[in-house]
Write a protein that holds these residues in place. Structure first.
Motif, PDB file in Angstrom:
ATOM      1  N   PRO A  93       0.814  -1.213   0.000  1.00 40.87           N
ATOM      2  CA  PRO A  93       0.000   0.000   0.000  1.00 40.87           C
ATOM      3  C   PRO A  93       0.851   1.268   0.000  1.00 40.87           C
ATOM      4  O   PRO A  93       1.187   1.803   1.051  1.00 40.87           O
ATOM      5  CB  PRO A  93      -0.799  -0.115   1.298  1.00 40.87           C
ATOM      6  CG  PRO A  93       0.107  -0.876   2.206  1.00 40.87           C
ATOM      7  CD  PRO A  93       0.895  -1.817   1.336  1.00 40.87           C
ATOM      8  N   GLY A  94       1.204   1.723  -1.152  1.00 31.38           N
ATOM      9  CA  GLY A  94       1.949   2.972  -1.237  1.00 31.38           C
ATOM     10  C   GLY A  94       3.448   2.766  -1.296  1.00 31.38           C
ATOM     11  O   GLY A  94       3.969   1.673  -1.055  1.00 31.38           O
ATOM     12  N   VAL A 130       3.638   5.946  10.432  1.00 29.78           N
ATOM     13  CA  VAL A 130       4.868   6.640  10.052  1.00 29.78           C
ATOM     14  C   VAL A 130       5.520   5.995   8.833  1.00 29.78           C
ATOM     15  O   VAL A 130       6.396   6.580   8.204  1.00 29.78           O
ATOM     16  CB  VAL A 130       5.873   6.696  11.220  1.00 29.78           C
ATOM     17  CG1 VAL A 130       5.284   7.444  12.400  1.00 29.78           C
ATOM     18  CG2 VAL A 130       6.315   5.308  11.643  1.00 29.78           C
ATOM     19  N   SER A 131       5.085   4.786   8.495  1.00 32.85           N
ATOM     20  CA  SER A 131       5.590   4.096   7.304  1.00 32.85           C
ATOM     21  C   SER A 131       4.472   3.218   6.765  1.00 32.85           C
ATOM     22  O   SER A 131       3.443   3.028   7.425  1.00 32.85           O
ATOM     23  CB  SER A 131       6.805   3.226   7.651  1.00 32.85           C
ATOM     24  OG  SER A 131       6.374   2.063   8.361  1.00 32.85           O
ATOM     25  N   ARG A 132       4.656   2.686   5.588  1.00 31.30           N
ATOM     26  CA  ARG A 132       3.732   1.652   5.152  1.00 31.30           C
ATOM     27  C   ARG A 132       4.021   0.403   5.977  1.00 31.30           C
ATOM     28  O   ARG A 132       5.133   0.221   6.497  1.00 31.30           O
ATOM     29  CB  ARG A 132       3.908   1.363   3.667  1.00 31.30           C
ATOM     30  CG  ARG A 132       5.260   0.793   3.272  1.00 31.30           C
ATOM     31  CD  ARG A 132       5.320   0.561   1.776  1.00 31.30           C
ATOM     32  NE  ARG A 132       6.558  -0.122   1.385  1.00 31.30           N
ATOM     33  CZ  ARG A 132       6.811  -0.532   0.142  1.00 31.30           C
ATOM     34  NH1 ARG A 132       5.921  -0.325  -0.815  1.00 31.30           N
ATOM     35  NH2 ARG A 132       7.938  -1.164  -0.159  1.00 31.30           N
ATOM     36  N   GLY A 133       3.044  -0.460   6.096  1.00 32.71           N
ATOM     37  CA  GLY A 133       3.318  -1.652   6.877  1.00 32.71           C
ATOM     38  C   GLY A 133       2.091  -2.485   7.188  1.00 32.71           C
ATOM     39  O   GLY A 133       0.998  -2.272   6.651  1.00 32.71           O
ATOM     40  N   ALA A 188       1.967   4.802   4.428  1.00 32.78           N
ATOM     41  CA  ALA A 188       2.508   5.870   5.267  1.00 32.78           C
ATOM     42  C   ALA A 188       1.550   7.049   5.250  1.00 32.78           C
ATOM     43  O   ALA A 188       1.060   7.457   4.200  1.00 32.78           O
ATOM     44  CB  ALA A 188       3.880   6.294   4.760  1.00 32.78           C
ATOM     45  N   GLY A 189       1.256   7.581   6.440  1.00 29.60           N
ATOM     46  CA  GLY A 189       0.350   8.703   6.557  1.00 29.60           C
ATOM     47  C   GLY A 189      -1.102   8.322   6.730  1.00 29.60           C
ATOM     48  O   GLY A 189      -1.945   9.183   7.001  1.00 29.60           O
ATOM     49  N   GLU A 190      -1.422   7.035   6.610  1.00 27.51           N
ATOM     50  CA  GLU A 190      -2.809   6.593   6.755  1.00 27.51           C
ATOM     51  C   GLU A 190      -3.245   6.669   8.215  1.00 27.51           C
ATOM     52  O   GLU A 190      -2.478   6.315   9.119  1.00 27.51           O
ATOM     53  CB  GLU A 190      -2.951   5.161   6.240  1.00 27.51           C
ATOM     54  CG  GLU A 190      -4.377   4.655   6.180  1.00 27.51           C
ATOM     55  CD  GLU A 190      -4.484   3.341   5.426  1.00 27.51           C
ATOM     56  OE1 GLU A 190      -5.400   2.565   5.749  1.00 27.51           O
ATOM     57  OE2 GLU A 190      -3.654   3.095   4.523  1.00 27.51           O
TER      58      GLU A 190
END
Length: 249
Positions: A93-94, A130-133, A188-190
């Motif tokens: 995702p991203g 703070v990150s995709r994950g 990230a940012g979600e």
């Protein structure tokens, strides 16, 4: 805390559940025990001195402490390997990028936290990845009178996010609401939730209004904690748009 047969039975049940999962750890069951996930998350040595066999001790720590005693470097390596397998089978995702965990007004924790940081923000402020994950834990039902409502009475409603690009675990605590579930993939940012005051300490008068944030890293069979100075450095990088290069696994 007064000893209780009911509490002792629940503690034993949770430890047995985790031990059975460990007998055949797979992508389908790896996140089914939040206490097992928490035991993997906490850095090596975190509960070494905790009296896991004392019936009057905090039950969440008793559970996680006993599960921690079942873990070996090989088991931790297998745990992280399976998280990567889940990630590799997904549609990422991203892109690899970083974002601030919350739009904070002040930072604290140098004196009160050795391995965490408090980011002060208004109640209801959006807490972000703070990150995709991969979300590996999402505790959302904290209640002060329920000893087992979450995996940490002190942390309250919380999210742990695994960053597969850096083999890091990010833990967000004291949330008022949690908007993700265990197993979710996020960019990230979600949004993950909102700033609140859940948890034993943050719920007291004069506390709350902040995000408690931690980061641990997995390195060669061990989970290493990032201390306060490193967390401040990460925050400065995220705020300026610069992120540390991913770790090499």
């Amino acid at each position: 805390m007064a000893p209780s047969p009911e509490v002792d039975a629940r503690v034993a049940d949770e430890v047995v559940k985790a031990s059975r999962i460990l007998e055949d750890l797979t992508a389908s069951n790896i996140l089914s025990s939040p206490y097992l996930v928490s035991a993997f998350y906490y850095h090596d040595g975190f509960l070494n001195d905790f009296p896991t066999d004392r019936s009057g001790a905090a039950p969440d720590r008793r559970i996680i402490g006993q599960i921690s005693n079942l873990l070996t470097p090989d088991t931790k390596a297998r745990f992280v390997r399976i998280l990567h397998e889940i990630w590799s089978r997904s549609d990422p995702p991203g892109p690899q990028r970083s974002a601030e965990p919350v739009a904070y007004r002040a930072v604290s924790g140098r004196r009160s936290h050795r391995y965490a940081i408090d980011l002060f923000a208004p109640e209801g402020a959006t807490v972000r990845a703070v990150s995709r994950g991969l979300v590996v834990l999402a505790d959302r039902d904290w209640a002060p009178e329920n000893l087992f409502s979450t995996t940490s009475r002190k942390g309250g409603n919380a999210v742990i996010l695994f960053d597969p690009d850096r083999d890091r675990f990010y833990r967000y605590c004291h949330l008022s609401t949690v908007k993700v579930s265990s197993g979710d993939l996020v960019a990230a940012g979600e949004p993950l939730g909102e700033v609140g005051h859940t948890g034993f300490n943050a719920s007291q008068a004069g506390h709350g209004r902040h995000l408690h944030f931690e980061t641990n890293e997995y390195v060669a069979g061990h989970v290493r904690v990032l201390d306060y100075p490193r967390l401040r450095a990460l925050l400065r990088g995220w705020r300026s748009g610069r992120a540390a290069a991913p770790n090499k696994r």
